[in-house]
Design an enzyme around this catalytic site. Structure first.
Site, short mmCIF file in Angstrom:
data_model
loop_
_atom_site.label_atom_id
_atom_site.label_comp_id
_atom_site.label_asym_id
_atom_site.label_seq_id
_atom_site.Cartn_x
_atom_site.Cartn_y
_atom_site.Cartn_z
N CYS A 116 4.79 18.09 42.75
CA CYS A 116 6.09 17.49 42.42
C CYS A 116 6.98 18.41 41.59
O CYS A 116 8.16 18.13 41.42
CB CYS A 116 5.89 16.17 41.69
SG CYS A 116 5.03 14.97 42.71
N HIS A 256 12.29 14.42 37.77
CA HIS A 256 11.48 14.07 38.93
C HIS A 256 11.31 12.55 38.94
O HIS A 256 11.10 11.93 37.90
CB HIS A 256 10.12 14.76 38.81
CG HIS A 256 9.12 14.29 39.81
ND1 HIS A 256 9.40 14.24 41.15
CD2 HIS A 256 7.85 13.81 39.66
CE1 HIS A 256 8.34 13.76 41.79
NE2 HIS A 256 7.40 13.49 40.91
N ASN A 286 8.96 8.21 45.30
CA ASN A 286 8.61 9.57 44.92
C ASN A 286 8.53 10.44 46.18
O ASN A 286 7.62 10.30 46.98
CB ASN A 286 7.26 9.54 44.19
CG ASN A 286 6.82 10.91 43.70
OD1 ASN A 286 7.40 11.93 44.07
ND2 ASN A 286 5.79 10.93 42.87
O1 UT7 Z 1 4.66 12.60 40.99
C1 UT7 Z 1 3.45 13.14 40.59
C2 UT7 Z 1 2.99 12.57 39.30
N1 UT7 Z 1 2.67 11.18 39.42
C3 UT7 Z 1 3.02 10.34 38.46
O2 UT7 Z 1 3.67 10.74 37.53
C4 UT7 Z 1 2.54 8.91 38.52
C5 UT7 Z 1 1.91 8.53 37.22
N2 UT7 Z 1 1.32 7.19 37.20
C6 UT7 Z 1 2.04 6.06 37.34
O3 UT7 Z 1 3.23 6.10 37.58
C7 UT7 Z 1 1.34 4.75 37.11
O4 UT7 Z 1 0.06 4.99 36.55
C8 UT7 Z 1 1.18 3.87 38.38
C9 UT7 Z 1 2.55 3.34 38.81
C10 UT7 Z 1 0.55 4.67 39.48
C11 UT7 Z 1 0.32 2.65 38.06
O5 UT7 Z 1 0.89 1.91 36.98
P1 UT7 Z 1 0.02 1.50 35.72
O6 UT7 Z 1 0.88 0.74 34.83
O7 UT7 Z 1 -0.64 2.75 35.19
O8 UT7 Z 1 -1.03 0.53 36.37
P2 UT7 Z 1 -2.62 0.59 36.30
O9 UT7 Z 1 -3.12 1.67 37.21
O10 UT7 Z 1 -3.04 0.60 34.88
O11 UT7 Z 1 -2.99 -0.80 36.92
C12 UT7 Z 1 -2.71 -2.04 36.25
C13 UT7 Z 1 -3.20 -3.20 37.08
C14 UT7 Z 1 -4.61 -3.03 37.58
O12 UT7 Z 1 -5.21 -4.30 37.59
P3 UT7 Z 1 -6.19 -4.77 36.42
O13 UT7 Z 1 -7.30 -3.77 36.39
O14 UT7 Z 1 -5.36 -4.74 35.17
O15 UT7 Z 1 -6.62 -6.12 36.86
C15 UT7 Z 1 -4.44 -2.55 38.98
O16 UT7 Z 1 -5.51 -2.86 39.81
O17 UT7 Z 1 -2.37 -3.31 38.24
C16 UT7 Z 1 -3.20 -3.29 39.41
N3 UT7 Z 1 -2.47 -2.64 40.48
C17 UT7 Z 1 -1.60 -3.29 41.27
N4 UT7 Z 1 -1.22 -4.57 41.31
C18 UT7 Z 1 -0.28 -4.90 42.25
C19 UT7 Z 1 -2.50 -1.34 40.84
N5 UT7 Z 1 -1.67 -1.13 41.87
C20 UT7 Z 1 -1.10 -2.32 42.15
C21 UT7 Z 1 -0.16 -2.73 43.10
N6 UT7 Z 1 0.23 -4.04 43.10
N7 UT7 Z 1 0.41 -1.88 43.98
#
Ligand code: UT7
Length: 334
Positions: A116, A256, A286
């Site tokens: 990215c 980004h 993204n």
């Molecule tokens: O471009 C290259 C670099 N990439 C980035 O900069 C991305 C960096 N990461 C992020 O933007 C975030 O970590 C994400 C958007 C990918 C995820 O957001 P988050 O706030 O970190 O969520 P999480 O992974 O901590 O997940 C929270 C909860 C989990 O459930 P539990 O364990 O709390 O029950 C996940 O299973 O949300 C759940 N979850 C979803 N729920 C509904 C994960 N994906 C989804 C989804 N829909 N699509």
């Protein structure tokens, strides 16, 4: 004495017509519009459909538009650099294909792979050829067909990515406009957190790699999030300090587009209000190397000659980087 700098003298973008909405994703995986918008800021993304079309198709469309808009003929271009993580082929490189598609011949062209951060890396590299006086006109493209490596059964990644391309024309400028400074960095600690495991020389494609879905993006979102917030903010603050810029001096932050929350944290650290932050993640998601040129394309009409822009990126590797650009033209008097 004013040194020659590489000024952006035109920008053009291309996104495919097909719109993949959060509502459609709700039918594919266990997710919902409210979660996606609140955690990422994304409402929809574009997907490139059509047999045999790769990142080069979108890159070539962006370059064609750029040449036309800037009244530049293919013969005038001295170099074309393409940042992509989703090349059409392992080889030849996508830059070669784009040149062929738009009728640019007999010049150097090559790809840069910095995930990215690819566009900031490519801009930094390309500008060196202008600063040394070797070349006068260079095209830098960011193009990614992320849908080609996105697992649409994995709700943690498939909601994030989209397809698109953007291209800028760089020209020599000795009036103080252009890329005035940049920082590019990397740290290989990122490998386990963000990767596409198979398909390269370490794990060539086999039936097993396909069965194990190893040809798709893998991301440990939380780990990447932590690094992204810190590195993008640190490096943007560093370039501002190095160049004596306060938040008030920055006309636009061009970040980004990976996650709206990462963008907000970066802007906050820089002391830049969200009204001065380019944002199009809501409509494109993204698009990896294409996010920054697509932002410039979307906001071009609001840019004024002399505006201070800080570009900031973070991606797989890990890679990250920032660039300080003094914008070289106002859209109304190009
Ligand atoms: O471009 C290259 C670099 N990439 C980035 O900069 C991305 C960096 N990461 C992020 O933007 C975030 O970590 C994400 C958007 C990918 C995820 O957001 P988050 O706030 O970190 O969520 P999480 O992974 O901590 O997940 C929270 C909860 C989990 O459930 P539990 O364990 O709390 O029950 C996940 O299973 O949300 C759940 N979850 C979803 N729920 C509904 C994960 N994906 C989804 C989804 N829909 N699509």
């Amino acid at each position: 004495m004013t040194h020659v700098k590489a000024a952006i003298t035109g920008v053009f973008g291309y996104v495919p017509d097909y719109v993949l909405t959060n509502a459609e994703l709700e039918k594919m995986v266990d997710t919902n519009d409210e979660w996606i918008i609140s955690r990422t800021g994304i409402k929809e993304r574009r997907i490139l459909k059509g047999e045999g079309k790769g990142s080069s198709h979108m890159g070539a469309e962006a370059v064609k538009g750029l040449l036309e808009k800037t009244n530049t003929s293919p013969e005038e271009i001295d170099l074309l650099v393409c940042a992509t993580t989703t090349p059409d082929f392992i080889f030849p490189c996508t830059a070669n294909l784009i040149c062929d598609m738009v009728g640019i011949r007999n010049i150097g062209s090559f790809d840069i792979q910095a995930a990215c951060s690819g566009f900031v890396y490519a801009l930094t590299l390309a500008s060196q050829f202008i600063e040394t006086g070797k070349y006068k006109k260079i095209i830098v493209v960011g193009a990614d067909k992320m849908s080609a490596i996105t697992d649409y059964t994995d709700r943690t990644t498939c909601i994030l990515f989209g397809d698109g391309a953007g291209a800028v024309l760089l020209e020599a400028n000795n009036e103080g406009y252009g890329l005035l400074d940049s920082i590019i960095r990397s740290d290989g600690v990122g490998l386990p957190h963000l990767n596409q495991k198979a398909g390269g020389s370490r794990y060539p494609p086999t039936h097993e790699t396909i069965d194990q879905r190893q040809h798709y993006v893998y991301q440990d979102g939380q780990q990447v999030f932590k690094f992204a917030v810190k590195k993008m903010a640190d490096c943007s603050a560093e370039i501002m300090e190095k160049n004596g810029l306060s938040g008030d001096d920055v006309a636009w932050l061009v970040p980004h587009q990976a996650n709206k929350r990462i963008i907000e944290a970066t802007a906050n650290r820089m002391g830049v209000g969200m009204d001065k932050v380019m944002l199009n993640i809501q409509k494109y998601g993204n698009t990896t190397a294409a996010t920054i040129p697509l932002c410039l394309w979307d906001y071009e009409s609001q840019l004024k000659k002399g505006d201070n822009l800080v570009l900031a990126a973070f991606g797989g590797g890990f890679t990250w980087g920032t660039a300080y650009v003094k914008w070289a033209y106002s859209a109304d008097n190009e």
